[in-house]
Design an enzyme around this catalytic site. Structure first.
Site: not given
Ligand code: C5P
Length: 397
Positions: A210-211
């Site tokens: 993810s980020n």
């Protein structure tokens, strides 16, 4: 949010008065000017010194200063205020307010105030549930007082139930909403799609890629569009945010799910604002069981995800499409290239080099770039950035 607003914070004698210190800080932090009025009993729960320091103004308790006879004018105070917030409000003060008793400065100020009044009740569960208290609250509601409902939870008495004063940040949000100038419904009848937040690309049942996107920018855009009367569908990746009022939210996890959700709906809209931080790569395959660790290193094979914005750009017709860009090098050239490639009407370029811009914070520094040129905006809240973006959408419609 509350920039330049004059707020009287009334404090009454309740254990919850310890939260008034945090509340005062939050109000001042949100840009408000705060003057604190306390009942004589409130001083036994939190000191005037604490409240004077936090509010940056002397505390008002008595009708006049007994030393020099200086008059604390409740009339002037009432006229000065944009909002009178009484938090915590005890059963006693609520009862007096409901019947117009005026035996302390906090109450005379209430009777003089022409501004919106909000109360955050705090008391034990039986006192709160009592028909007398409920009757008084009903009467205050009829009188136009805004009641910030208490929450259920552990009470100072050790009992558990309804009566805990609302949390300071929720009180600030309620005041902000009360004072929000109603926007002109300039986008009534229009429907927008907004993507926001981070996508999650599963590796196995417990891990993912993810980020750092918080979703704040996209949620602010959705909120601003809705406040101007538009119908808004928010396609949301993972965030910890609450859905803005009047916005339809569709939760998705992966880039592929976000793609499907957007493509399905885009045709029925007047445009889309692509704020989401979408993964560019996703694992080639998702393991059905948790991957066991071995002795050596490991590599995960990734494949490209589909570009949602580019796909919508192809299907755009005369809809409006707004994109975001976060570049670490050649920002102008890359943003212009993206503008053309994805068929955006304009692009919001996030500056990563400036303090106060980027992922998690509440502020941003952006430039708006379209085919005709570039406009650099100074550091401002994400909410203000959203206003600029929606202004530009309105110009393009
Ligand atoms: O190409 P890049 O990822 O930098 O483009 C950013 C813009 O494209 C953002 O508006 C983002 O929301 C959108 N985007 C998308 N789908 C992707 C990748 C980016 O909608 N798969």
């Amino acid at each position: 949010m509350l920039k330049g607003k004059h707020i009287i914070l009334g404090i009454t004698g309740s254990i919850a008065a310890y939260k008034s210190a945090v509340l005062c800080r939050l109000l001042v932090g949100a840009g408000a000017e705060v003057k604190v009025v306390m009942t004589p009993l409130a001083k036994q729960f939190i000191t005037p010194l604490t409240m004077a320091t936090l509010s940056k103004n002397p505390i008002l308790v008595d009708f006049f200063n007994p030393e020099n006879g200086e008059w604390n004018s409740h009339v002037k105070l009432g006229l000065w205020a944009d909002c009178y917030l009484i938090a915590p409000a005890t059963a006693n003060t609520l009862a007096k307010m409901a019947t117009g008793v005026a035996d302390n400065l906090l109450l005379t100020t209430y009777l003089s105030a022409r501004c919106p009044v909000a109360v955050a009740p705090a008391m034990d569960l039986d006192m709160y549930a009592h028909t007398a208290t409920q009757r008084n609250l009903e009467r205050l509601r009829e009188d136009g007082v805004h009641i910030i409902a208490p929450a259920a939870g552990e009470l100072a008495s050790g009992l558990v139930g309804n009566g805990r004063m609302a949390e300071p940040q929720d009180i600030v949000a309620a005041v902000a909403e009360l004072l929000a100038e109603k926007k002109k419904p300039t986008l009534t009848g229009k429907h927008f799609l907004v993507t926001a937040g981070a996508t999650i690309e599963p590796i196995d049942p417990v891990r993912y890629i993810s980020n750092h996107s918080s979703g704040k920018m996209g949620y602010a855009v959705a909120e601003e569009l809705a406040e101007r009367g538009a119908q808004v569908t928010l396609i949301s990746g993972r965030t910890a945010l609450t859905t803005p009022k009047g916005v339809e939210r569709v939760d998705v996890l992966s880039a592929e799910e976000m793609y499907q959700a957007c493509v399905e709906r885009f045709e029925q809209t007047d445009g889309a604002v692509m704020c989401a931080a979408v993964a560019d790569y996703t694992p080639q395959s998702v393991a059905s069981e948790k991957i066991k660790k071995g002795e050596g290193d490991m590599a995960i094979a990734l494949k490209r995800t589909r570009d949602i914005a580019a796909e919508l750009g192809q299907r755009k017709g005369n809809r409006i499409l707004v994109g975001f860009a976060m570049e670490t090098q050649n920002e102008q050239a890359n943003a212009e290239d993206k503008l053309r490639r994805k068929n955006f009407d304009f692009i919001v370029l996030n500056s990563l080099r400036v303090e106060g811009a980027g992922f998690r914070g509440d502020t941003n520094v952006v430039s708006l770039i379209d085919a005709t040129g570039r406009k650099d905006l100074p550091l401002m809240s994400k909410r203000e950035v959203a206003e600029h973006i929606v202004d530009k959408i309105e110009e393009s419609l």
